[in-house]
Every structure is written in structure tokens, then in C-alpha cells.
Design a protein around this motif. Sequence first.
Motif, PDB file in Angstrom:
ATOM      1  N   HIS A  91       0.906  -1.312  -0.025  1.00  0.00           N
ATOM      2  CA  HIS A  91       0.018   0.121   0.029  1.00  0.00           C
ATOM      3  C   HIS A  91       0.863   1.291   0.027  1.00  0.00           C
ATOM      4  O   HIS A  91       0.490   2.026  -0.835  1.00  0.00           O
ATOM      5  N   ALA A  92       1.968   1.321   0.960  1.00  0.00           N
ATOM      6  CA  ALA A  92       2.589   2.641   1.059  1.00  0.00           C
ATOM      7  C   ALA A  92       3.787   2.612  -0.075  1.00  0.00           C
ATOM      8  O   ALA A  92       4.123   3.535  -0.570  1.00  0.00           O
ATOM      9  N   PHE A  93       4.621   1.388   0.065  1.00  0.00           N
ATOM     10  CA  PHE A  93       5.712   1.487  -0.793  1.00  0.00           C
ATOM     11  C   PHE A  93       6.147  -0.106  -0.925  1.00  0.00           C
ATOM     12  O   PHE A  93       5.749  -0.945  -0.486  1.00  0.00           O
ATOM     13  N   LYS A  94       6.620  -0.201  -2.312  1.00  0.00           N
ATOM     14  CA  LYS A  94       6.695  -1.521  -3.112  1.00  0.00           C
ATOM     15  C   LYS A  94       7.951  -2.437  -2.385  1.00  0.00           C
ATOM     16  O   LYS A  94       7.969  -3.471  -2.508  1.00  0.00           O
ATOM     17  N   GLY A  95       9.193  -1.701  -2.366  1.00  0.00           N
ATOM     18  CA  GLY A  95      10.238  -2.258  -2.013  1.00  0.00           C
ATOM     19  C   GLY A  95      10.806  -2.333  -0.826  1.00  0.00           C
ATOM     20  O   GLY A  95      10.230  -1.462   0.183  1.00  0.00           O
ATOM     21  N   HIS A  96      11.639  -3.053  -0.271  1.00  0.00           N
ATOM     22  CA  HIS A  96      12.332  -2.987   0.850  1.00  0.00           C
ATOM     23  C   HIS A  96      13.090  -1.731   1.240  1.00  0.00           C
ATOM     24  O   HIS A  96      13.787  -1.265   0.263  1.00  0.00           O
ATOM     25  N   CYS A  97      13.322  -1.364   2.442  1.00  0.00           N
ATOM     26  CA  CYS A  97      14.061  -0.058   2.712  1.00  0.00           C
ATOM     27  C   CYS A  97      14.963  -0.405   3.861  1.00  0.00           C
ATOM     28  O   CYS A  97      14.766  -1.210   4.736  1.00  0.00           O
ATOM     29  N   VAL A  98      16.133   0.364   3.776  1.00  0.00           N
ATOM     30  CA  VAL A  98      17.205   0.398   4.817  1.00  0.00           C
ATOM     31  C   VAL A  98      17.153   1.720   5.661  1.00  0.00           C
ATOM     32  O   VAL A  98      17.189   2.894   4.901  1.00  0.00           O
ATOM     33  N   VAL A  99      16.647   1.904   6.749  1.00  0.00           N
ATOM     34  CA  VAL A  99      16.725   3.016   7.690  1.00  0.00           C
ATOM     35  C   VAL A  99      17.975   3.109   8.537  1.00  0.00           C
ATOM     36  O   VAL A  99      18.076   2.193   9.221  1.00  0.00           O
ATOM     37  N   VAL A 100      18.836   4.265   8.404  1.00  0.00           N
ATOM     38  CA  VAL A 100      19.945   4.499   9.104  1.00  0.00           C
ATOM     39  C   VAL A 100      19.693   5.655   9.845  1.00  0.00           C
ATOM     40  O   VAL A 100      19.152   6.636   9.394  1.00  0.00           O
ATOM     41  N   GLY A 101      20.332   5.834  11.137  1.00  0.00           N
ATOM     42  CA  GLY A 101      20.371   6.985  12.079  1.00  0.00           C
ATOM     43  C   GLY A 101      21.681   7.485  11.899  1.00  0.00           C
ATOM     44  O   GLY A 101      22.487   6.510  12.087  1.00  0.00           O
ATOM     45  N   CYS A 102      21.719   8.792  12.266  1.00  0.00           N
ATOM     46  CA  CYS A 102      23.053   9.398  12.115  1.00  0.00           C
ATOM     47  C   CYS A 102      23.349  10.087  13.335  1.00  0.00           C
ATOM     48  O   CYS A 102      22.566  10.395  14.234  1.00  0.00           O
ATOM     49  N   THR A 103      24.807  10.511  13.257  1.00  0.00           N
ATOM     50  CA  THR A 103      25.093  11.067  14.709  1.00  0.00           C
ATOM     51  C   THR A 103      24.648  12.725  14.960  1.00  0.00           C
ATOM     52  O   THR A 103      24.639  12.981  15.787  1.00  0.00           O
ATOM     53  N   SER A 104      24.223  13.231  13.859  1.00  0.00           N
ATOM     54  CA  SER A 104      23.752  14.549  13.757  1.00  0.00           C
ATOM     55  C   SER A 104      22.424  14.490  14.182  1.00  0.00           C
ATOM     56  O   SER A 104      21.813  15.522  14.276  1.00  0.00           O
ATOM     57  N   GLY A 105      21.714  13.274  14.309  1.00  0.00           N
ATOM     58  CA  GLY A 105      20.269  13.453  14.683  1.00  0.00           C
ATOM     59  C   GLY A 105      19.352  13.088  13.531  1.00  0.00           C
ATOM     60  O   GLY A 105      17.956  12.974  13.888  1.00  0.00           O
ATOM     61  N   ARG A 106      19.697  13.130  12.672  1.00  0.00           N
ATOM     62  CA  ARG A 106      18.808  12.819  11.231  1.00  0.00           C
ATOM     63  C   ARG A 106      18.700  11.305  10.943  1.00  0.00           C
ATOM     64  O   ARG A 106      19.261  10.526  11.404  1.00  0.00           O
ATOM     65  N   VAL A 107      17.350  11.140  10.288  1.00  0.00           N
ATOM     66  CA  VAL A 107      17.355   9.518  10.152  1.00  0.00           C
ATOM     67  C   VAL A 107      17.047   9.535   8.377  1.00  0.00           C
ATOM     68  O   VAL A 107      16.107  10.375   7.875  1.00  0.00           O
TER      69      VAL A 107
END
Length: 570
Positions: free
Chosen positions: A65-81
Motif C-alpha cells: 500500500h505505502a511502498f513496494k520495495g524493501h528499505c534500509v533506515v539509518v540513523g546519524c550522529t547528527s540526529g537525522r534519519v
Amino acid sequence: LNPVCHLVMSVPRGWFFAPEEVGLLVVRTGRRWKLWRERDASVELSHTDDEETYSAICWAAADSHAFKGHCVVVGCTSGRVQVWDCSSGENMSTAQAFHSLARGVDCSVSALVFLKSRTSIFAACNGLPEILEIGLTDGLTRSSLRSGKSGVTTLAAASASADWLVSAGVTSPLKVWCLPAAGADLGNLKKANQRLKGPGSTPTSLDLHSSGGTIYVLCADGTTQVEFYHVGPDDSGQGTQASTRVLSCHERIHRVWFGKQSAGDDFVALGYGDSVVACWNFVASANATMRTVTPTFAVSRPEFDGPVICMRGSLKSSDLVVACGAPAQPRFYRVSPPKSKKASALIESLTPAVSLESDKVEKKRTAAPTAVPETVSRKRPKSNDVKESTRPKQPLPASRSELEGSQLSLAPMLRQHLRSKDSSALDKSLVLKDRAVMDTSAAELSGVEAFDLLHECAKRVMESPAQTAVYCAWIQRIVLHHGTFLRSHPTLADSLRQFYESAQYRCTTYRHMRRMHGRIRHLLVSGKKIMDSESTEITKPLLEYVEGDEDFDDADDEEEKENDDEDDDG
């Protein structure tokens, strides 16, 4: 896993296996992440970011429904995702997350989990107690949840009839939250549904399973014991609950999760450390006769090619897939459980032989060619030389094996000495020059025990300057393993102010003291040379005596007397 339970967890160590049908190993190192294929041990996709340093990572399964492929989610030392598409390698979204709330070390992302039912990411950091819910596709912060007074180090989530979230911090107990429906504000959750008594050290891995209103939690803290919690529907809000079972192992376990579930309350738990992979089968009943559960089978590091990187189970069979070696070039193995109690596990290499041969050829090709000198003999070696070259190398008498040292620990002795306040026994234990044993002992101590040991080492640094190097080595390893705990308690940090000022003073006066040491040494050497030269020099006597000189002295005296008499007569 239970088909009705979609389970996710944070991965603080930087590498994990994707779902079984994907067949990928995800590796995070500094500014880069890679996807390795299991079937041929080759890189599927990689990305390097020169502007960010990654501190956490998790997997987001595909959603039609939302997205078709697999994703990798990474967090950064700057606080961003950041969210990356695994098929195309494109950046789907970048969330500001904690970057908009804090700066510096406090905003570094420590844990990430993905809930498929909500299509959102839950992120946490070490410096702030907030847990943010971030949209996967748009990168917007939907809501936030305040977990307590200190930061969060590990997260886990599960979705069955309701969405559940469990969080763990450095000093706070484990907290289990029942999340409201998607779109509701998480700020309304003022109190956790259940509090669980955490282990002695900082948790390194959490896993959560929900079935029929009952919550099951696994918690590992890098020691040889894994805590198991059983929270029933009637146990909610009844104070801090202790663990009901303990999964033990002969090696340290850094990560643990639920495996394939059987009928009823029979569970399978899988875990691994740097030198072992283990599997437990146990019953989740709180009224079990045996609290401690031993592994059904375990495989140690010597049977693999290098240290254990990661491991995953299988929903179709009881086999395990293990990645070993260096993260830059992992090797994959299939581990089948033993068929009987006396038998051993069957280990099969999944890395193709062609890739192994190509690696050897590439190493030989990249090696620098060496010219053979003309003086070297071209004759074939004698039979004795051949026997000597093929003879296996024997360890030196004072050498130590590769695995020895990681198994030794002085933590029980240090804990006993600290409780008994035996200063002499503590001095004998601290005067140790094996850095590996220091690291192992400091890691096994709790936060309070580590602070007590740090205080004792700081006191001895000021009292015994000759042993400063040894005590500073202990302090370095205590701060390395328990720095977050010490930073989260301002009173403990204030009590170490005297040691900090003393260390700062020594650092500022180091150069002047070294110059003075050089001058004093020069004076001592010069003075010694002068004293040696004076001792070897022949001194002249003040008076020399020659035999017969007394006769001349008497004649001179008589002549002087006669002259005096003549002067008187005149």
C-alpha cells in the motif's frame, strides 16, 4: 515467528540479516552501509555518505500500500534519519528528527525500529528521553513519547492485536508501552503499562513478542545471561516485575531474539556473541520448576572462520545461517542442530568455492613481486628442510592463544573487594598489566560497581604516582563501558571533580615537568662526571720529605745564632 506478530528490533551493533526471503546481510560501518548476498557473498548495493556518520540501522519490510520495495533506515550522529530504497539505492526521505531538538553528542540516534502496521519509524537517542514517531515515506515527525528522565539506548516493537513498544535506558528499568491507534498523539501516554527490572549492565538487545494479550520480552546485556520476562494481562501496573526465566550460556551474548514458536507456550530463542551462537528451547510458563535454561545447542568460534558477525534463523527449518569473519568480507555458514544429545552440530559453508579461490588469486596478484637475488641458490631443498617447513608451528612457552584472555575476568574478585572494602586485596587485583582482562572485567561490572572502582582508582592515582599507568588503564576501560551511566548521573560526575582537576593539572604541567626533569638529569650527569674526574686526578702533597734535610736545617740554625750574638756584642 508467529504469523500474526510482526516483530522488529533495533540493531546497535551495526549488522543484521534481512528477512529470509530477501537473502541479504546488512552491514553498517561509519559512513557506509552495504547489502551482501548470502548465496555468493558479493555486494548487492552499497552507499557512502561523506557528510554523515551512521550510528543506528534497521530494516523496513515492503508494503504493497505505502511502498513496494524493501528499505534500509539509518540513523546519524547528527540526529537525522535517512530512508534508502534497497532496489534502486535512492534516498526516499531524510527526517530532521533529533537534529531539530539538540546538537552535539546528545542528538545522536541510538536506536531505530519499524512498525509495518503504522508505516512509521520509532527513533531514540542517548541524550534525550523522547521517542519520536517518524513517517517512513515523508520523513515528518508525527508524534513523540517521553520515556522518562534519561536517554534511550535500545528499542523493540511488536504488532498483533495492538501495537507494543519496549524501551531500555542506562539506569531506568525496561518500560512496555501499549501504543494508541495510528494517528493518535503519543504524548497522552504519561505512564508505561508495565515496568520490568533490567539487568545489571546496559541492555545491548531487546526483543518483544505479543500473543493473546500476553507480552514476552527478551533482554541481553553482553554477559552470559539473557533475561526473559512474562507479562500477562493481569500483571499490568503491578510495580516493577523481575524476570521469570534466565537463559544462560558459557560465552557472552550480545543479541537475542525469538525464533520459531511452537504450539502453546513453547518458545525458541536465538542469540549470538563474538565467539558463539546459541539456541534455547523453553516453556514460557511463570511457574516453571527450573529458572535457568541451558542452550539446546551452541557452536563456538573455533569452528567458524573468524568471529561471529551475525546470525539468523529460518521459518521453514531449524537451521541457522551464520556470517563470520570481517564485515568487509564476510563468510556464510549453515548450522544444523545435532540429531542427538551426544552429537555435534553440522556446519556447512555457503560461500562458493569459486569466490574463495578468486580471493586467493587476487591476493597473490596484488602482492608486490620480489626479485630473486643472484646469490640465492636455485637447488631444491633437502629432505630435512622440507620436513622443517611442513612441521606445524608450536606455541611459545609464554604465549597465549587467541581466545584465552577474553574468557578471564576479575569482576567477581573486584566486586567482593569493593563490598568488603579490603584495600590491600584490591591493590593486588588492580596491579594487573593484561589489558584484555581489564577490558573484560570492566565490562562485566554494573554501573554502580564501576563507579566505585573508578573512585578507588582515582584515589590511588593521586596517592601512588608510580602506578599511575596501570590505574589510568583501568579508568579508561571503565569510562569506555560505563561512560553513559556516569554522564546520566550529575552527582556521580560532581564527585569526580577533584580527580578531574588533578588530572587536568598534571596534563597542563607535563611539559614543564619534563623540562625540569631534563635539566635535573643534566645536572646529575655533569656532577657525576666532575666527581669521577676529581677522584681519578693525582693530588700533589703540600710537603715533601727527603732524608738528610734535617742536617742542613741544624747548620742554618747555628749560623743564625752566631750572627745574632755578634749583633749583640757590637
